[in-house]
Design an enzyme around this catalytic site. Structure first.
Site, PDB file in Angstrom:
ATOM      1  N   ASP A  10      65.080 -34.894  32.367  1.00 46.16           N
ATOM      2  CA  ASP A  10      63.541 -34.643  32.869  1.00 46.16           C
ATOM      3  C   ASP A  10      62.941 -36.299  32.751  1.00 46.16           C
ATOM      4  O   ASP A  10      63.171 -37.531  33.079  1.00 46.16           O
ATOM      5  CB  ASP A  10      62.528 -33.762  32.064  1.00 46.16           C
ATOM      6  CG  ASP A  10      62.231 -34.125  30.277  1.00 46.16           C
ATOM      7  OD1 ASP A  10      62.941 -35.701  30.494  1.00 46.16           O
ATOM      8  OD2 ASP A  10      61.980 -33.303  29.626  1.00 46.16           O
ATOM      9  N   HIS A  11      61.492 -36.246  33.344  1.00 44.01           N
ATOM     10  CA  HIS A  11      61.010 -36.964  33.620  1.00 44.01           C
ATOM     11  C   HIS A  11      60.765 -38.611  31.947  1.00 44.01           C
ATOM     12  O   HIS A  11      60.326 -39.414  32.380  1.00 44.01           O
ATOM     13  CB  HIS A  11      58.842 -36.794  33.479  1.00 44.01           C
ATOM     14  CG  HIS A  11      58.941 -36.136  32.381  1.00 44.01           C
ATOM     15  ND1 HIS A  11      59.088 -34.839  32.185  1.00 44.01           N
ATOM     16  CD2 HIS A  11      57.946 -36.061  30.793  1.00 44.01           C
ATOM     17  CE1 HIS A  11      58.411 -34.422  31.415  1.00 44.01           C
ATOM     18  NE2 HIS A  11      57.626 -35.047  30.578  1.00 44.01           N
ATOM     19  N   CYS A  67      67.253 -35.703  27.904  1.00 49.78           N
ATOM     20  CA  CYS A  67      65.595 -35.486  28.288  1.00 49.78           C
ATOM     21  C   CYS A  67      65.177 -36.385  26.448  1.00 49.78           C
ATOM     22  O   CYS A  67      65.648 -37.452  26.914  1.00 49.78           O
ATOM     23  CB  CYS A  67      64.842 -33.838  28.063  1.00 49.78           C
ATOM     24  SG  CYS A  67      65.567 -33.238  25.874  1.00 49.78           S
ATOM     25  N   GLY A  68      63.875 -35.885  26.288  1.00 45.40           N
ATOM     26  CA  GLY A  68      63.578 -37.171  25.513  1.00 45.40           C
ATOM     27  C   GLY A  68      64.319 -36.861  24.094  1.00 45.40           C
ATOM     28  O   GLY A  68      64.712 -37.305  23.614  1.00 45.40           O
ATOM     29  N   THR A  69      64.859 -35.668  23.453  1.00 44.48           N
ATOM     30  CA  THR A  69      65.150 -35.934  22.201  1.00 44.48           C
ATOM     31  C   THR A  69      66.784 -34.882  23.079  1.00 44.48           C
ATOM     32  O   THR A  69      67.834 -35.593  21.966  1.00 44.48           O
ATOM     33  CB  THR A  69      64.838 -34.728  21.630  1.00 44.48           C
ATOM     34  OG1 THR A  69      64.574 -33.219  22.479  1.00 44.48           O
ATOM     35  CG2 THR A  69      62.825 -34.531  20.935  1.00 44.48           C
ATOM     36  N   GLY A  70      66.702 -34.499  23.561  1.00 42.58           N
ATOM     37  CA  GLY A  70      68.289 -34.042  24.525  1.00 42.58           C
ATOM     38  C   GLY A  70      68.020 -32.200  23.875  1.00 42.58           C
ATOM     39  O   GLY A  70      69.435 -31.670  24.134  1.00 42.58           O
ATOM     40  N   GLY A  72      65.751 -30.292  23.746  1.00 42.85           N
ATOM     41  CA  GLY A  72      65.309 -28.645  24.549  1.00 42.85           C
ATOM     42  C   GLY A  72      66.705 -28.899  25.986  1.00 42.85           C
ATOM     43  O   GLY A  72      66.657 -27.145  25.969  1.00 42.85           O
ATOM     44  N   HIS A 100      87.823 -30.580  19.706  1.00 45.05           N
ATOM     45  CA  HIS A 100      87.935 -29.758  19.601  1.00 45.05           C
ATOM     46  C   HIS A 100      87.099 -28.427  20.156  1.00 45.05           C
ATOM     47  O   HIS A 100      87.831 -26.980  19.917  1.00 45.05           O
ATOM     48  CB  HIS A 100      87.061 -29.937  17.645  1.00 45.05           C
ATOM     49  CG  HIS A 100      88.772 -30.851  16.532  1.00 45.05           C
ATOM     50  ND1 HIS A 100      88.107 -30.985  15.318  1.00 45.05           N
ATOM     51  CD2 HIS A 100      89.152 -31.688  17.284  1.00 45.05           C
ATOM     52  CE1 HIS A 100      89.100 -31.169  15.207  1.00 45.05           C
ATOM     53  NE2 HIS A 100      89.513 -31.702  15.931  1.00 45.05           N
ATOM     54  N   ASN A 101      85.995 -28.278  20.888  1.00 46.20           N
ATOM     55  CA  ASN A 101      84.818 -27.806  20.839  1.00 46.20           C
ATOM     56  C   ASN A 101      85.163 -27.658  22.901  1.00 46.20           C
ATOM     57  O   ASN A 101      84.628 -26.770  23.294  1.00 46.20           O
ATOM     58  CB  ASN A 101      83.678 -28.132  20.772  1.00 46.20           C
ATOM     59  CG  ASN A 101      83.359 -28.724  19.463  1.00 46.20           C
ATOM     60  OD1 ASN A 101      82.025 -29.515  19.000  1.00 46.20           O
ATOM     61  ND2 ASN A 101      84.071 -27.374  18.248  1.00 46.20           N
ATOM     62  N   ARG A 111      64.855 -40.384  23.963  1.00 48.62           N
ATOM     63  CA  ARG A 111      63.631 -41.214  22.571  1.00 48.62           C
ATOM     64  C   ARG A 111      64.094 -41.492  21.627  1.00 48.62           C
ATOM     65  O   ARG A 111      63.982 -41.833  20.875  1.00 48.62           O
ATOM     66  CB  ARG A 111      62.208 -40.184  22.812  1.00 48.62           C
ATOM     67  CG  ARG A 111      61.452 -40.110  24.456  1.00 48.62           C
ATOM     68  CD  ARG A 111      60.329 -39.589  24.349  1.00 48.62           C
ATOM     69  NE  ARG A 111      59.227 -39.365  25.488  1.00 48.62           N
ATOM     70  CZ  ARG A 111      59.469 -38.224  25.769  1.00 48.62           C
ATOM     71  NH1 ARG A 111      58.843 -37.358  25.221  1.00 48.62           N
ATOM     72  NH2 ARG A 111      58.372 -38.362  27.050  1.00 48.62           N
ATOM     73  N   ARG A 134      95.451 -25.232  17.859  1.00 52.28           N
ATOM     74  CA  ARG A 134      94.512 -23.980  17.407  1.00 52.28           C
ATOM     75  C   ARG A 134      92.871 -24.231  17.673  1.00 52.28           C
ATOM     76  O   ARG A 134      92.396 -23.537  17.438  1.00 52.28           O
ATOM     77  CB  ARG A 134      94.489 -24.880  15.760  1.00 52.28           C
ATOM     78  CG  ARG A 134      94.009 -25.969  15.510  1.00 52.28           C
ATOM     79  CD  ARG A 134      94.180 -26.262  13.907  1.00 52.28           C
ATOM     80  NE  ARG A 134      93.706 -27.292  13.623  1.00 52.28           N
ATOM     81  CZ  ARG A 134      93.601 -28.450  13.966  1.00 52.28           C
ATOM     82  NH1 ARG A 134      94.962 -29.176  15.035  1.00 52.28           N
ATOM     83  NH2 ARG A 134      92.612 -29.625  13.425  1.00 52.28           N
ATOM     84  N   HIS A 135      92.018 -25.046  18.439  1.00 54.88           N
ATOM     85  CA  HIS A 135      91.226 -24.938  18.908  1.00 54.88           C
ATOM     86  C   HIS A 135      90.749 -23.902  20.096  1.00 54.88           C
ATOM     87  O   HIS A 135      89.481 -23.800  20.488  1.00 54.88           O
ATOM     88  CB  HIS A 135      90.674 -26.646  19.144  1.00 54.88           C
ATOM     89  CG  HIS A 135      90.672 -27.223  17.881  1.00 54.88           C
ATOM     90  ND1 HIS A 135      89.800 -27.637  16.697  1.00 54.88           N
ATOM     91  CD2 HIS A 135      91.593 -28.385  17.484  1.00 54.88           C
ATOM     92  CE1 HIS A 135      90.437 -28.698  15.991  1.00 54.88           C
ATOM     93  NE2 HIS A 135      91.221 -28.642  16.804  1.00 54.88           N
ATOM     94  N   ARG A 138      89.071 -20.621  19.228  1.00 54.12           N
ATOM     95  CA  ARG A 138      88.289 -21.238  18.163  1.00 54.12           C
ATOM     96  C   ARG A 138      86.885 -20.939  19.562  1.00 54.12           C
ATOM     97  O   ARG A 138      85.559 -20.112  19.641  1.00 54.12           O
ATOM     98  CB  ARG A 138      87.732 -21.889  17.635  1.00 54.12           C
ATOM     99  CG  ARG A 138      88.351 -21.683  16.584  1.00 54.12           C
ATOM    100  CD  ARG A 138      88.794 -23.228  15.919  1.00 54.12           C
ATOM    101  NE  ARG A 138      89.717 -22.884  14.122  1.00 54.12           N
ATOM    102  CZ  ARG A 138      90.064 -23.550  14.234  1.00 54.12           C
ATOM    103  NH1 ARG A 138      90.144 -24.944  13.899  1.00 54.12           N
ATOM    104  NH2 ARG A 138      90.917 -23.541  13.279  1.00 54.12           N
TER     105      ARG A 138
HETATM  106  C1  RB5 Z   1      58.774 -34.173  27.316  1.00 52.65           C
HETATM  107  O1  RB5 Z   1      58.045 -34.476  26.760  1.00 52.65           O
HETATM  108  C2  RB5 Z   1      59.918 -33.467  25.387  1.00 52.65           C
HETATM  109  O2  RB5 Z   1      59.500 -32.714  25.401  1.00 52.65           O
HETATM  110  C3  RB5 Z   1      61.084 -33.571  26.374  1.00 52.65           C
HETATM  111  O3  RB5 Z   1      61.238 -34.528  27.375  1.00 52.65           O
HETATM  112  C4  RB5 Z   1      62.145 -33.137  25.829  1.00 52.65           C
HETATM  113  O4  RB5 Z   1      62.253 -34.147  24.229  1.00 52.65           O
HETATM  114  C5  RB5 Z   1      61.820 -31.769  25.077  1.00 52.65           C
HETATM  115  O5  RB5 Z   1      62.834 -31.158  24.338  1.00 52.65           O
END
Ligand code: RB5
Length: 152
Positions: A10-11, A67-70, A72, A100-101, A111, A134-135, A138
């Site tokens: 995303d942006h 994304c910002g945090t990964g 979402g 394993h997964n 971020r 074994r994985h 699962r």
């Molecule tokens: C965008 O601002 C932010 O919410 C998105 O990139 C992400 O971090 C969502 O999980």
């Protein structure tokens, strides 16, 4: 390094996606970039869906979503059929989620991570094979859970 990759962001993650694409090109890894292509605000589930469709259909072997945090991206990806998405902020997790997964989508937070670590995570993820054994049971159980939930 024989994997083919579907990638999107995303942006919030445009710059890091560019770094990852540069790494893929320098290492001769085939990829499709599903966007976003501009810094305009957009919605991460749209991009998660594009990459997950490419992985589920077999068009690409693995996906990368940033994304910002990964978070979402990983939430959205794990709602998609056949997807085992792993949010990774370290190389140990990237290695073991493949071993394993049999994770088929890597999610990262632009971020959260510096580009050096992010590229090491990508390198580990795409160069590690599922161990099976074994994985496999699962992973099959996770798929069975997905099918059960879809039938409710
Ligand atoms: C965008 O601002 C932010 O919410 C998105 O990139 C992400 O971090 C969502 O999980």
């Amino acid at each position: 390094m024989a994997k083919t990759i579907a990638i999107a962001c995303d942006h919030a993650a445009l710059d890091l996606k560019g770094e990852v694409i540069k790494y893929l090109e320098e290492n001769g890894v085939e990829y499709i970039d599903y966007g976003t292509y501009t810094p305009d605000s957009c919605n991460y589930p749209d991009y998660a869906e594009k990459v997950c469709d490419a992985v589920y259909s077999g068009q690409k072997e693995l996906g990368i979503l940033i994304c910002g945090t990964g978070i979402g991206m990983s939430m959205a990806a794990n709602k998609c059929r056949g997807i085992r998405a792993a949010l990774c902020s370290d190389t140990y997790s990237a290695k073991f989620t493949r071993l394993h997964n049999d994770a088929n989508v890597l999610c990262m937070g632009a971020r959260v991570l510096g580009s050096g670590l992010a590229l090491e995570i990508v390198d580990t993820f795409i160069n590690t094979e599922f161990e099976g054994g074994r994985h496999q049971l699962r992973v099959d159980m996770v798929t069975a859970l997905e099918n059960k939930l879809r039938n409710n």
